[in-house]
Motif scaffolding. Structure first.
Motif, PDB file in Angstrom:
ATOM      1  N   LEU A 139      -5.572  24.515  32.174  1.00  0.00           N
ATOM      2  CA  LEU A 139      -6.144  25.454  31.146  1.00  0.00           C
ATOM      3  C   LEU A 139      -6.993  26.274  31.683  1.00  0.00           C
ATOM      4  N   THR A 140      -7.336  26.286  32.954  1.00  0.00           N
ATOM      5  CA  THR A 140      -8.431  27.329  33.398  1.00  0.00           C
ATOM      6  C   THR A 140      -7.650  28.643  33.783  1.00  0.00           C
ATOM      7  N   VAL A 141      -6.153  28.620  33.915  1.00  0.00           N
ATOM      8  CA  VAL A 141      -5.329  29.842  33.879  1.00  0.00           C
ATOM      9  C   VAL A 141      -4.152  30.006  32.782  1.00  0.00           C
ATOM     10  N   ASN A 142      -4.005  28.927  32.120  1.00  0.00           N
ATOM     11  CA  ASN A 142      -2.936  28.925  31.031  1.00  0.00           C
ATOM     12  C   ASN A 142      -3.494  28.994  29.579  1.00  0.00           C
ATOM     13  N   GLN A 143      -3.035  29.725  28.738  1.00  0.00           N
ATOM     14  CA  GLN A 143      -3.811  29.615  27.543  1.00  0.00           C
ATOM     15  C   GLN A 143      -3.063  28.660  26.655  1.00  0.00           C
ATOM     16  N   ARG A 144      -1.833  28.035  26.784  1.00  0.00           N
ATOM     17  CA  ARG A 144      -0.985  27.089  26.146  1.00  0.00           C
ATOM     18  C   ARG A 144      -0.294  26.264  27.156  1.00  0.00           C
ATOM     19  N   VAL A 145      -0.553  24.865  27.132  1.00  0.00           N
ATOM     20  CA  VAL A 145       0.141  23.858  27.901  1.00  0.00           C
ATOM     21  C   VAL A 145       0.858  22.846  26.942  1.00  0.00           C
ATOM     22  N   LEU A 146       2.203  22.947  27.178  1.00  0.00           N
ATOM     23  CA  LEU A 146       2.904  21.620  26.343  1.00  0.00           C
ATOM     24  C   LEU A 146       2.852  20.356  27.283  1.00  0.00           C
ATOM     25  N   TYR A 147       2.641  19.264  26.457  1.00  0.00           N
ATOM     26  CA  TYR A 147       2.750  18.045  27.244  1.00  0.00           C
ATOM     27  C   TYR A 147       3.757  17.253  26.543  1.00  0.00           C
ATOM     28  N   ILE A 148       4.786  16.814  27.333  1.00  0.00           N
ATOM     29  CA  ILE A 148       6.047  16.024  26.731  1.00  0.00           C
ATOM     30  C   ILE A 148       6.043  14.647  27.358  1.00  0.00           C
ATOM     31  N   ASP A 149       6.206  13.511  26.619  1.00  0.00           N
ATOM     32  CA  ASP A 149       6.241  12.243  26.978  1.00  0.00           C
ATOM     33  C   ASP A 149       7.181  11.316  26.571  1.00  0.00           C
ATOM     34  N   ILE A 150       8.404  11.145  27.648  1.00  0.00           N
ATOM     35  CA  ILE A 150       9.415  10.392  27.456  1.00  0.00           C
ATOM     36  C   ILE A 150       9.149   8.633  27.691  1.00  0.00           C
ATOM     37  N   ASP A 151       8.009   8.353  28.183  1.00  0.00           N
ATOM     38  CA  ASP A 151       7.726   6.717  28.359  1.00  0.00           C
ATOM     39  C   ASP A 151       7.970   6.400  27.185  1.00  0.00           C
ATOM     40  N   VAL A 152       8.455   4.902  27.205  1.00  0.00           N
ATOM     41  CA  VAL A 152       8.865   4.177  25.685  1.00  0.00           C
ATOM     42  C   VAL A 152       7.487   4.066  25.083  1.00  0.00           C
ATOM     43  N   HIS A 153       6.390   4.114  25.676  1.00  0.00           N
ATOM     44  CA  HIS A 153       4.916   4.148  24.838  1.00  0.00           C
ATOM     45  C   HIS A 153       4.675   5.322  24.436  1.00  0.00           C
ATOM     46  N   HIS A 154       3.719   5.436  23.280  1.00  0.00           N
ATOM     47  CA  HIS A 154       2.973   6.439  22.603  1.00  0.00           C
ATOM     48  C   HIS A 154       1.826   6.970  23.596  1.00  0.00           C
ATOM     49  N   GLY A 155       2.009   8.156  24.024  1.00  0.00           N
ATOM     50  CA  GLY A 155       1.128   8.864  24.870  1.00  0.00           C
ATOM     51  C   GLY A 155      -0.245   9.178  23.985  1.00  0.00           C
ATOM     52  N   ASP A 156      -0.785   8.129  23.842  1.00  0.00           N
ATOM     53  CA  ASP A 156      -1.966   8.050  22.718  1.00  0.00           C
ATOM     54  C   ASP A 156      -3.402   8.858  23.288  1.00  0.00           C
ATOM     55  N   GLY A 157      -3.505   8.621  24.653  1.00  0.00           N
ATOM     56  CA  GLY A 157      -4.791   8.963  25.670  1.00  0.00           C
ATOM     57  C   GLY A 157      -4.644  10.657  25.622  1.00  0.00           C
ATOM     58  N   VAL A 158      -3.573  10.862  25.805  1.00  0.00           N
ATOM     59  CA  VAL A 158      -3.509  12.679  26.111  1.00  0.00           C
ATOM     60  C   VAL A 158      -3.654  13.239  24.697  1.00  0.00           C
ATOM     61  N   GLU A 159      -2.948  12.565  23.698  1.00  0.00           N
ATOM     62  CA  GLU A 159      -2.976  13.229  22.471  1.00  0.00           C
ATOM     63  C   GLU A 159      -4.543  13.263  22.004  1.00  0.00           C
ATOM     64  N   GLN A 160      -5.140  12.162  22.142  1.00  0.00           N
ATOM     65  CA  GLN A 160      -6.533  11.797  21.695  1.00  0.00           C
ATOM     66  C   GLN A 160      -7.506  12.995  22.405  1.00  0.00           C
ATOM     67  N   ALA A 161      -7.346  13.193  23.642  1.00  0.00           N
ATOM     68  CA  ALA A 161      -8.124  14.008  24.479  1.00  0.00           C
ATOM     69  C   ALA A 161      -8.095  15.546  23.908  1.00  0.00           C
ATOM     70  N   PHE A 162      -6.824  15.739  23.442  1.00  0.00           N
ATOM     71  CA  PHE A 162      -6.758  17.196  23.006  1.00  0.00           C
ATOM     72  C   PHE A 162      -6.441  17.458  21.616  1.00  0.00           C
ATOM     73  N   GLU A 163      -6.970  16.608  20.802  1.00  0.00           N
ATOM     74  CA  GLU A 163      -6.794  16.622  19.296  1.00  0.00           C
ATOM     75  C   GLU A 163      -7.474  17.807  18.656  1.00  0.00           C
ATOM     76  N   SER A 164      -8.728  18.141  19.402  1.00  0.00           N
ATOM     77  CA  SER A 164      -9.161  19.388  18.687  1.00  0.00           C
ATOM     78  C   SER A 164      -9.036  20.822  19.331  1.00  0.00           C
ATOM     79  N   THR A 165      -7.882  21.003  19.766  1.00  0.00           N
ATOM     80  CA  THR A 165      -7.674  22.268  20.555  1.00  0.00           C
ATOM     81  C   THR A 165      -6.191  22.608  19.991  1.00  0.00           C
ATOM     82  N   ASP A 166      -5.930  23.966  20.119  1.00  0.00           N
ATOM     83  CA  ASP A 166      -4.532  24.574  19.867  1.00  0.00           C
ATOM     84  C   ASP A 166      -4.047  24.883  21.263  1.00  0.00           C
ATOM     85  N   ARG A 167      -4.843  24.737  22.360  1.00  0.00           N
ATOM     86  CA  ARG A 167      -4.296  25.130  23.582  1.00  0.00           C
ATOM     87  C   ARG A 167      -3.358  23.773  24.154  1.00  0.00           C
ATOM     88  N   VAL A 168      -3.340  22.837  23.756  1.00  0.00           N
ATOM     89  CA  VAL A 168      -2.502  21.731  24.241  1.00  0.00           C
ATOM     90  C   VAL A 168      -1.758  21.477  22.974  1.00  0.00           C
TER      91      VAL A 168
END
Ligand code: V1P
Ligand code: CA
Ligand code: ZN
Length: 397
Positions: free
Chosen positions: A168-197
């Motif tokens: 994010l220091t150089v990219n305006q928008r980052v897409l995170y995709i998670d195909i682990d069988v578990h929900h990627g809750d920690g990443v979702e929560q960390a960026f819940e208040s930004t539209d840049r992820v």
């Protein structure tokens, strides 16, 4: 760093510090860092090291981890040992240690372990930022459940969040995709208040016959981040809850349809793909029926979007199949096809032999090896896709 000549051609980099594999969560714990040894040995045996830039990244520092994590939490993490820990200590419990299942044990070298896998993800992100790599790989990372002040689900430090923060220091928008069988809750929560992820997770969701939720119990289709219209993060999470036994054709169709729609709409500058291998058939903890090439199809699909790509590991609890999958996906990145017979000079070849099916080969048939019946009907999946595409409308203000 600018002003440097941009390397010619297409570059894949492999970020790996072999010291991670000497760490043990405990003999009965499903997370086995030694699966990384097997992965590396397979990658080498197929000669893939000649097609990539190899790096042995240094461990991340306390201050680097503090970009996301609370200092009090990191202080605890950096000091706790099996000898000085106190299971009755309030901070021990509040930082996510202990509990009935002991998902996050205190083991020797814990701090070293978290610094090593995090350092590798940060270095991989660094390579993408400097245009030294088109694809950067860290199979030792992908620990998507860690929170800023809490360990969860085998994850102590969230290397994914740290790598994304770096992007994010150089990219305006980052897409995170998670195909682990578990929900990627920690990443979702960390960026819940930004539209840049934008976070997109495919996972098993639901309750077992005893009424216990599948870990971590979140990630229904209705969970799309904050609902408050003044919150910039509104609509920037998409969750795809799936049931036991999903097969190759269904998963590939879902993945291509939904991920394609997200990429079209969100137009990310770079992509982070968490490749947890516990979504394969025959996984010790997972419930899906995927074969290695269907899992790899997701990597291929994302590679074809032609954006800077960070590939990271994650779960995966049948080590020989984790190694097979990540080796295959490394080959997908460099555009190589691998022969099905494992190289005969492979160290630890015993680990890949004597299986009911699949002994001595790279692509065993994993469909229904643990007999999880497929309870995902095509009609339900069609409704899920419709719902997911509808959710994307909430992205704009
Ligand atoms: O289900 C739980 C516990 C029960 N509590 C209420 C929570 N824990 C799971 C954790 C799974 C973590 C997955 C991590 C990842 O997404 C990323 C690296 O793959 C759990 C399970 C299970 N079958 O779900 N813990 C254990 N099994 C476990 C088994 C043996 C020893 C220690 C933990
Ligand atoms: Ca997932
Ligand atoms: Zn997992």
């Amino acid at each position: 760093e600018y002003g440097m000549e941009k390397p010619q051609g297409y570059n894949v980099s492999f970020h790996y510090n072999p010291h991670v594999e000497y760490h043990h969560f405990g003999s009965s714990h499903p997370m086995k860092p030694w699966r990384l040894t097997l992965t590396k040995q397979l990658v080498l045996a197929y000669g893939l090291e000649y097609t990539m830039d190899l790096y042995e990244p240094r461990p991340a520092s306390f201050d680097e981890l503090a970009i996301f994590h609370d200092r009090e939490y990191l202080t605890f993490l950096s000091n706790v040992t099996p000898l000085n820990m106190d299971p009755d200590d309030q901070s021990y419990l509040s930082f996510g240690f202990g509990g009935e299942s002991n998902d996050c044990p205190v083991f020797d070298g814990l701090w070293n372990y978290v610094s090593l896998y995090s350092g590798a993800s940060m270095h991989a992100a660094h390579n993408l930022i400097n245009h030294q790599s088109n694809i950067a790989i860290n199979w030792s990372g992908g620990l998507h459940h860690a929170k800023k002040n809490q360990a969860s689900g085998f994850c102590y430090v969230n290397d994914i969040v740290l790598a994304i923060q770096h992007l994010l220091t150089v990219n305006q928008r980052v897409l995170y995709i998670d195909i682990d069988v578990h929900h990627g809750d920690g990443v979702e929560q960390a960026f819940e208040s930004t539209d840049r992820v934008f976070t997109l997770s495919y996972h098993k969701y639901g309750y077992d016959k005893n009424g216990y939720p599948f870990f971590p119990g979140t990630g229904n289709i209705t969970e799309m981040g904050p609902t408050d219209p003044s919150n910039r993060g509104k609509g920037h999470s998409l969750n795809i809850p799936l049931e036991d036994g999903i097969d190759d054709e269904q998963y590939k169709w879902l993945f291509k349809t939904i991920t394609g729609a997200v990429v079209d709409k969100y137009q990310p500058n770079s992509i982070v793909l968490q490749c947890g291998a516990d979504s394969l058939g025959g996984d010790r903890l997972g419930k899906f029926n995927l074969n290695i090439k269907a899992h790899g199809f997701c990597v291929e699909t994302v590679k074809n979007y032609e954006k800077p790509l960070l590939l990271i590991g994650g779960g995966g609890y049948t080590p020989r199949n984790v190694a097979r999958t990540w080796c295959h996906e490394t080959a997908v990145c460099v555009g190589a096809e691998l022969h099905n017979n494992l190289p005969t000079h492979l160290p630890y070849i015993q680990a890949f032999q004597g299986e009911e099916n699949g002994g001595g080969i790279l692509y065993p048939d994993l469909h229904n090896t643990k007999r999880h019946d497929n309870v995902n009907s095509q009609a339900k999946l069609q409704k899920l896709v419709t719902h997911a595409l509808e959710n994307l409308r909430y992205m704009e203000g």
